[in-house]
Design a protein around this motif. Structure first.
Motif, mmCIF file in Angstrom:
data_model
loop_
_atom_site.group_PDB
_atom_site.id
_atom_site.type_symbol
_atom_site.label_atom_id
_atom_site.label_comp_id
_atom_site.label_asym_id
_atom_site.label_seq_id
_atom_site.Cartn_x
_atom_site.Cartn_y
_atom_site.Cartn_z
ATOM 1 N N GLY A 22 75.283 122.486 116.648
ATOM 2 C CA GLY A 22 76.300 123.210 115.918
ATOM 3 C C GLY A 22 75.999 123.384 114.451
ATOM 4 O O GLY A 22 76.732 124.072 113.750
ATOM 5 N N LEU A 23 74.941 122.744 113.938
ATOM 6 C CA LEU A 23 74.595 122.815 112.515
ATOM 7 C C LEU A 23 73.562 123.905 112.278
ATOM 8 O O LEU A 23 72.684 124.147 113.105
ATOM 9 N N PRO A 24 73.652 124.582 111.121
ATOM 10 C CA PRO A 24 72.606 125.553 110.771
ATOM 11 C C PRO A 24 71.254 124.862 110.639
ATOM 12 O O PRO A 24 71.164 123.701 110.212
ATOM 13 N N ALA A 25 70.185 125.557 111.010
ATOM 14 C CA ALA A 25 68.857 124.950 111.007
ATOM 15 C C ALA A 25 68.404 124.567 109.600
ATOM 16 O O ALA A 25 67.641 123.615 109.428
ATOM 17 N N TRP A 26 68.897 125.286 108.587
ATOM 18 C CA TRP A 26 68.443 125.029 107.225
ATOM 19 C C TRP A 26 69.169 123.867 106.565
ATOM 20 O O TRP A 26 68.714 123.338 105.551
ATOM 21 N N LEU A 27 70.302 123.434 107.151
ATOM 22 C CA LEU A 27 71.135 122.430 106.491
ATOM 23 C C LEU A 27 70.410 121.093 106.280
ATOM 24 O O LEU A 27 70.438 120.548 105.169
ATOM 25 N N PRO A 28 69.766 120.509 107.298
ATOM 26 C CA PRO A 28 69.056 119.244 107.054
ATOM 27 C C PRO A 28 67.941 119.373 106.024
ATOM 28 O O PRO A 28 67.667 118.430 105.278
ATOM 29 N N LYS A 29 67.304 120.537 105.970
ATOM 30 C CA LYS A 29 66.206 120.737 105.020
ATOM 31 C C LYS A 29 66.701 120.728 103.572
ATOM 32 O O LYS A 29 65.921 120.447 102.657
ATOM 33 N N VAL A 30 67.964 121.051 103.386
ATOM 34 C CA VAL A 30 68.542 121.068 102.042
ATOM 35 C C VAL A 30 69.233 119.747 101.727
ATOM 36 O O VAL A 30 69.058 119.177 100.639
ATOM 37 N N VAL A 31 69.998 119.245 102.682
ATOM 38 C CA VAL A 31 70.819 118.064 102.425
ATOM 39 C C VAL A 31 69.967 116.807 102.285
ATOM 40 O O VAL A 31 70.166 116.007 101.356
ATOM 41 N N LEU A 32 69.008 116.604 103.175
ATOM 42 C CA LEU A 32 68.223 115.369 103.153
ATOM 43 C C LEU A 32 67.432 115.189 101.854
ATOM 44 O O LEU A 32 67.444 114.096 101.274
ATOM 45 N N PRO A 33 66.723 116.222 101.349
ATOM 46 C CA PRO A 33 66.060 116.041 100.053
ATOM 47 C C PRO A 33 67.037 115.751 98.917
ATOM 48 O O PRO A 33 66.726 114.964 98.013
ATOM 49 N N LEU A 34 68.227 116.389 98.949
ATOM 50 C CA LEU A 34 69.211 116.129 97.904
ATOM 51 C C LEU A 34 69.728 114.692 97.968
ATOM 52 O O LEU A 34 69.919 114.035 96.936
ATOM 53 N N VAL A 35 69.961 114.200 99.184
ATOM 54 C CA VAL A 35 70.402 112.813 99.334
ATOM 55 C C VAL A 35 69.340 111.857 98.804
ATOM 56 O O VAL A 35 69.644 110.882 98.088
ATOM 57 N N LEU A 36 68.081 112.109 99.148
ATOM 58 C CA LEU A 36 66.996 111.260 98.657
ATOM 59 C C LEU A 36 66.903 111.308 97.139
ATOM 60 O O LEU A 36 66.665 110.281 96.480
#
Length: 282
Positions: A22-36
């Motif tokens: 249900g999540l957009p494919a680009w979301l983890p690519k943006v969120v994970l680097p920001l969290v790190l």
């Protein structure tokens, strides 16, 4: 029973819900680097505060943030100088590298003659070449020359490899229809080598920035028209460590921007016809 998202058939024909469907494919690519990034900055701030590290040794992220607004106006002219050297060197390397690659592919003996010297220039540290060039040229010319030497080889090597990798069946087809050498080059070899050339461009873009900074360190370029390398050295001598971090941040952002621009050029040039850029339906 109705599945909550897309399913993937397993070997026995059953259905397995796809994780995160249900999540957009680009979301983890943006969120994970920001969290790190947040974790790293938070750890940096905590380390400085808990250990009471002096600002002249390691400034906190908040100190660097405040220094950014204070020092950016004085660093922008230096950034412009560095960008000018990088851009001019990259442009000259593109034109001369592609031209020489075309000539080298047409005359194999020239490839054999130049190959050892190209490798020597590529593996010799630019910081060792810059002082020698300063004997013969002025500082500005030395900076451009150093950046060009580092940038030139990836474009030449990748374009040459691309021109050599043309499908032989297509070459035979062009010969069958009696295409001239110019037509074969313009309509077949250059388009086929474009992915290789653009790969060389992405590599050379980052190397041009690195070479311009390293050459400025080696050449000792200074004064009002000095680049970011000079500003870093100046901040070091004056113990203005936050300004050093701001200059490093500008260099990092510039490198990311160059890579993003060259990647965008690659995507726009290849998206309609090359396998590496065509989006396929899953």
């Amino acid at each position: 029973m109705t599945a909550t998202g897309p399913v993937i058939d397993d070997e026995e024909g059953g259905g397995v819900p796809r994780a995160g469907a249900g999540l957009p494919a680009w979301l983890p690519k943006v969120v994970l680097p920001l969290v790190l990034l947040v974790v790293l900055i938070g750890s940096w701030e905590a380390y400085v505060r808990l250990n009471a590290v002096p600002g002249y040794l390691l400034p906190s992220p908040i100190t660097v943030y405040l220094a950014t607004f204070r020092d950016i106006p004085s660093l922008l002219p230096a950034l412009q100088t560095t960008l000018t050297i990088t851009g001019v060197a990259l442009l000259i390397a593109m034109v001369s590298g592609v031209a020489l690659a075309i000539v080298v592919v047409q005359f194999r003996w020239l490839d054999y003659a130049l190959a050892p010297y190209m490798v020597i220039l590529q593996v010799t540290p630019i910081i060792a070449i810059a002082p020698i060039l300063l004997i013969f040229f002025e500082t500005t010319t030395t900076l451009y020359s150093c950046a060009l030497l580092v940038t030139f080889f990836p474009i030449l090597a990748n374009t040459t490899q691309g021109l050599k990798s043309v499908d032989h069946n297509l070459l035979d087809l062009f010969k069958l229809y009696r295409a001239s050498p110019g037509q074969t080059l313009w309509l077949l070899k250059l388009p086929s080598s474009l992915p290789y050339l653009l790969t060389g461009l992405r590599i050379a873009g980052g190397l041009a920035l690195i070479a311009s900074v390293v050459a400025e360190f080696a050449a000792g370029a200074a004064g009002a028209k000095g680049g970011l390398a000079f500003r870093i050295l100046e901040a070091q001598y004056r113990m203005l460590v936050p300004r050093m971090f701001v200059a490093l941040l500008l260099l990092a952002l510039t490198g990311v921007a160059i890579y993003g621009l060259t990647s965008l050029i690659t995507h726009l040039a290849l998206r309609r016809w090359h396998e590496s850029a065509i989006r396929r339906e899953s």
